[in-house]
Design a protein around this motif. Structure first.
Motif, PDB file in Angstrom:
ATOM      1  N   ILE A  47      -5.049   9.006   6.981  1.00 35.87           N
ATOM      2  CA  ILE A  47      -4.468   8.015   6.066  1.00 35.87           C
ATOM      3  C   ILE A  47      -3.310   8.635   5.300  1.00 35.87           C
ATOM      4  O   ILE A  47      -2.245   8.014   5.144  1.00 35.87           O
ATOM      5  CB  ILE A  47      -5.535   7.439   5.114  1.00 35.87           C
ATOM      6  CG1 ILE A  47      -6.525   6.590   5.913  1.00 35.87           C
ATOM      7  CG2 ILE A  47      -4.887   6.629   3.996  1.00 35.87           C
ATOM      8  CD1 ILE A  47      -7.719   6.111   5.125  1.00 35.87           C
ATOM      9  N   GLU A  48      -3.482   9.865   4.824  1.00 30.84           N
ATOM     10  CA  GLU A  48      -2.403  10.550   4.101  1.00 30.84           C
ATOM     11  C   GLU A  48      -1.169  10.693   4.983  1.00 30.84           C
ATOM     12  O   GLU A  48      -0.048  10.477   4.533  1.00 30.84           O
ATOM     13  CB  GLU A  48      -2.867  11.920   3.603  1.00 30.84           C
ATOM     14  CG  GLU A  48      -3.792  11.847   2.415  1.00 30.84           C
ATOM     15  CD  GLU A  48      -3.134  11.264   1.178  1.00 30.84           C
ATOM     16  OE1 GLU A  48      -1.934  11.474   0.940  1.00 30.84           O
ATOM     17  OE2 GLU A  48      -3.842  10.567   0.428  1.00 30.84           O
ATOM     18  N   ARG A  49      -1.369  11.050   6.240  1.00 27.79           N
ATOM     19  CA  ARG A  49      -0.232  11.208   7.153  1.00 27.79           C
ATOM     20  C   ARG A  49       0.436   9.871   7.451  1.00 27.79           C
ATOM     21  O   ARG A  49       1.663   9.785   7.545  1.00 27.79           O
ATOM     22  CB  ARG A  49      -0.681  11.888   8.439  1.00 27.79           C
ATOM     23  CG  ARG A  49      -0.978  13.351   8.223  1.00 27.79           C
ATOM     24  CD  ARG A  49      -1.362  14.048   9.487  1.00 27.79           C
ATOM     25  NE  ARG A  49      -1.595  15.452   9.216  1.00 27.79           N
ATOM     26  CZ  ARG A  49      -2.285  16.243  10.011  1.00 27.79           C
ATOM     27  NH1 ARG A  49      -2.803  15.778  11.137  1.00 27.79           N
ATOM     28  NH2 ARG A  49      -2.453  17.502   9.698  1.00 27.79           N
ATOM     29  N   LEU A  50      -0.360   8.836   7.619  1.00 30.70           N
ATOM     30  CA  LEU A  50       0.192   7.504   7.832  1.00 30.70           C
ATOM     31  C   LEU A  50       1.052   7.086   6.651  1.00 30.70           C
ATOM     32  O   LEU A  50       2.191   6.630   6.817  1.00 30.70           O
ATOM     33  CB  LEU A  50      -0.935   6.485   8.048  1.00 30.70           C
ATOM     34  CG  LEU A  50      -0.535   5.014   8.008  1.00 30.70           C
ATOM     35  CD1 LEU A  50       0.293   4.656   9.231  1.00 30.70           C
ATOM     36  CD2 LEU A  50      -1.747   4.131   7.907  1.00 30.70           C
ATOM     37  N   LEU A  51       0.541   7.247   5.441  1.00 24.83           N
ATOM     38  CA  LEU A  51       1.292   6.866   4.247  1.00 24.83           C
ATOM     39  C   LEU A  51       2.539   7.722   4.086  1.00 24.83           C
ATOM     40  O   LEU A  51       3.599   7.227   3.681  1.00 24.83           O
ATOM     41  CB  LEU A  51       0.388   6.952   3.015  1.00 24.83           C
ATOM     42  CG  LEU A  51      -0.782   5.963   2.993  1.00 24.83           C
ATOM     43  CD1 LEU A  51      -1.718   6.259   1.827  1.00 24.83           C
ATOM     44  CD2 LEU A  51      -0.297   4.525   2.952  1.00 24.83           C
ATOM     45  N   ALA A  52       2.445   9.017   4.423  1.00 25.44           N
ATOM     46  CA  ALA A  52       3.611   9.903   4.343  1.00 25.44           C
ATOM     47  C   ALA A  52       4.682   9.465   5.340  1.00 25.44           C
ATOM     48  O   ALA A  52       5.877   9.458   5.013  1.00 25.44           O
ATOM     49  CB  ALA A  52       3.189  11.346   4.606  1.00 25.44           C
ATOM     50  N   MET A  53       4.276   9.095   6.534  1.00 28.21           N
ATOM     51  CA  MET A  53       5.248   8.645   7.534  1.00 28.21           C
ATOM     52  C   MET A  53       5.919   7.346   7.108  1.00 28.21           C
ATOM     53  O   MET A  53       7.129   7.172   7.270  1.00 28.21           O
ATOM     54  CB  MET A  53       4.583   8.465   8.890  1.00 28.21           C
ATOM     55  CG  MET A  53       5.566   8.127   9.987  1.00 28.21           C
ATOM     56  SD  MET A  53       4.788   8.195  11.594  1.00 28.21           S
ATOM     57  CE  MET A  53       6.171   7.714  12.612  1.00 28.21           C
ATOM     58  N   LEU A  54       5.126   6.440   6.546  1.00 23.47           N
ATOM     59  CA  LEU A  54       5.711   5.193   6.041  1.00 23.47           C
ATOM     60  C   LEU A  54       6.758   5.501   4.975  1.00 23.47           C
ATOM     61  O   LEU A  54       7.858   4.948   4.991  1.00 23.47           O
ATOM     62  CB  LEU A  54       4.622   4.275   5.487  1.00 23.47           C
ATOM     63  CG  LEU A  54       3.690   3.643   6.511  1.00 23.47           C
ATOM     64  CD1 LEU A  54       2.496   3.006   5.815  1.00 23.47           C
ATOM     65  CD2 LEU A  54       4.422   2.631   7.362  1.00 23.47           C
ATOM     66  N   GLY A  55       6.406   6.382   4.048  1.00 20.97           N
ATOM     67  CA  GLY A  55       7.333   6.745   2.992  1.00 20.97           C
ATOM     68  C   GLY A  55       8.582   7.432   3.518  1.00 20.97           C
ATOM     69  O   GLY A  55       9.696   7.156   3.071  1.00 20.97           O
ATOM     70  N   ALA A  56       8.399   8.311   4.491  1.00 25.11           N
ATOM     71  CA  ALA A  56       9.528   9.059   5.054  1.00 25.11           C
ATOM     72  C   ALA A  56      10.496   8.170   5.817  1.00 25.11           C
ATOM     73  O   ALA A  56      11.684   8.464   5.903  1.00 25.11           O
ATOM     74  CB  ALA A  56       9.007  10.165   5.972  1.00 25.11           C
ATOM     75  N   THR A  57       9.985   7.073   6.356  1.00 26.82           N
ATOM     76  CA  THR A  57      10.837   6.179   7.146  1.00 26.82           C
ATOM     77  C   THR A  57      11.308   4.961   6.365  1.00 26.82           C
ATOM     78  O   THR A  57      12.056   4.134   6.891  1.00 26.82           O
ATOM     79  CB  THR A  57      10.088   5.691   8.404  1.00 26.82           C
ATOM     80  OG1 THR A  57       8.915   4.977   8.007  1.00 26.82           O
ATOM     81  CG2 THR A  57       9.707   6.853   9.306  1.00 26.82           C
ATOM     82  N   VAL A  74       0.850  -1.183   0.000  1.00 26.55           N
ATOM     83  CA  VAL A  74       0.000   0.000   0.000  1.00 26.55           C
ATOM     84  C   VAL A  74       0.890   1.239   0.000  1.00 26.55           C
ATOM     85  O   VAL A  74       1.626   1.473   0.950  1.00 26.55           O
ATOM     86  CB  VAL A  74      -0.938   0.004   1.229  1.00 26.55           C
ATOM     87  CG1 VAL A  74      -1.736   1.285   1.295  1.00 26.55           C
ATOM     88  CG2 VAL A  74      -1.852  -1.210   1.192  1.00 26.55           C
ATOM     89  N   GLU A  75       0.814   1.994  -1.088  1.00 24.25           N
ATOM     90  CA  GLU A  75       1.594   3.222  -1.199  1.00 24.25           C
ATOM     91  C   GLU A  75       0.710   4.456  -1.320  1.00 24.25           C
ATOM     92  O   GLU A  75       1.168   5.567  -1.080  1.00 24.25           O
ATOM     93  CB  GLU A  75       2.537   3.135  -2.389  1.00 24.25           C
ATOM     94  CG  GLU A  75       3.567   2.026  -2.237  1.00 24.25           C
ATOM     95  CD  GLU A  75       4.477   1.887  -3.430  1.00 24.25           C
ATOM     96  OE1 GLU A  75       4.305   2.628  -4.435  1.00 24.25           O
ATOM     97  OE2 GLU A  75       5.375   1.030  -3.380  1.00 24.25           O
ATOM     98  N   THR A  76      -0.545   4.267  -1.721  1.00 21.92           N
ATOM     99  CA  THR A  76      -1.472   5.390  -1.885  1.00 21.92           C
ATOM    100  C   THR A  76      -2.792   5.044  -1.208  1.00 21.92           C
ATOM    101  O   THR A  76      -3.056   3.876  -0.893  1.00 21.92           O
ATOM    102  CB  THR A  76      -1.765   5.669  -3.373  1.00 21.92           C
ATOM    103  OG1 THR A  76      -2.491   4.552  -3.928  1.00 21.92           O
ATOM    104  CG2 THR A  76      -0.483   5.908  -4.168  1.00 21.92           C
ATOM    105  N   ARG A  77      -3.616   6.046  -1.008  1.00 16.24           N
ATOM    106  CA  ARG A  77      -4.926   5.765  -0.403  1.00 16.24           C
ATOM    107  C   ARG A  77      -5.786   4.929  -1.346  1.00 16.24           C
ATOM    108  O   ARG A  77      -6.626   4.161  -0.909  1.00 16.24           O
ATOM    109  CB  ARG A  77      -5.604   7.051   0.040  1.00 16.24           C
ATOM    110  CG  ARG A  77      -5.930   8.015  -1.025  1.00 16.24           C
ATOM    111  CD  ARG A  77      -6.586   9.273  -0.435  1.00 16.24           C
ATOM    112  NE  ARG A  77      -7.076  10.131  -1.470  1.00 16.24           N
ATOM    113  CZ  ARG A  77      -6.414  11.170  -1.958  1.00 16.24           C
ATOM    114  NH1 ARG A  77      -5.235  11.475  -1.479  1.00 16.24           N
ATOM    115  NH2 ARG A  77      -6.937  11.887  -2.920  1.00 16.24           N
TER     116      ARG A  77
END
Length: 88
Positions: free
Chosen positions: A63-73, A16-19
């Motif tokens: 959800i956007e923040r969760l995905l952004a945090m996953l991407g950032a880490t 899962v990379e996008t909503r």
């Protein structure tokens, strides 16, 4: 180490990379479980519209923040949908 008999076989697996990815994974999980959007809504204490919005990939800040945090880490969210019904 678990035996082959103890392992669940996933009929659907998605990173899962996008909503929209998340929405599709949730929809596939619901369908694999033989549930309607209304069934899921009752089980989670939400409206059918909310379930539809999640499956449609609507814009939810959390959800956007969760995905952004996953991407950032560099972390990855993977959804696996096992075969068969789920206990509710």
């Amino acid at each position: 180490m678990r035996s082959l008999d103890e392992l669940e076989v996933a009929m659907f697996r998605a990173a899962v990379e996008t909503r929209e990815d998340l929405g599709l994974a949730l929809q596939q999980a619901r369908l694999a479980a033989g549930l309607s959007q209304r069934d899921v809504a009752v089980r989670i204490g939400a409206s059918q519209r909310y379930v539809w919005e999640l499956e449609s990939g609507r814009d939810f800040t959390a959800i956007e923040r969760l995905l952004a945090m996953l991407g950032a880490t560099g972390a990855q969210l993977v959804v696996e949908v096992p075969e068969g019904d789920v206990d509710g």
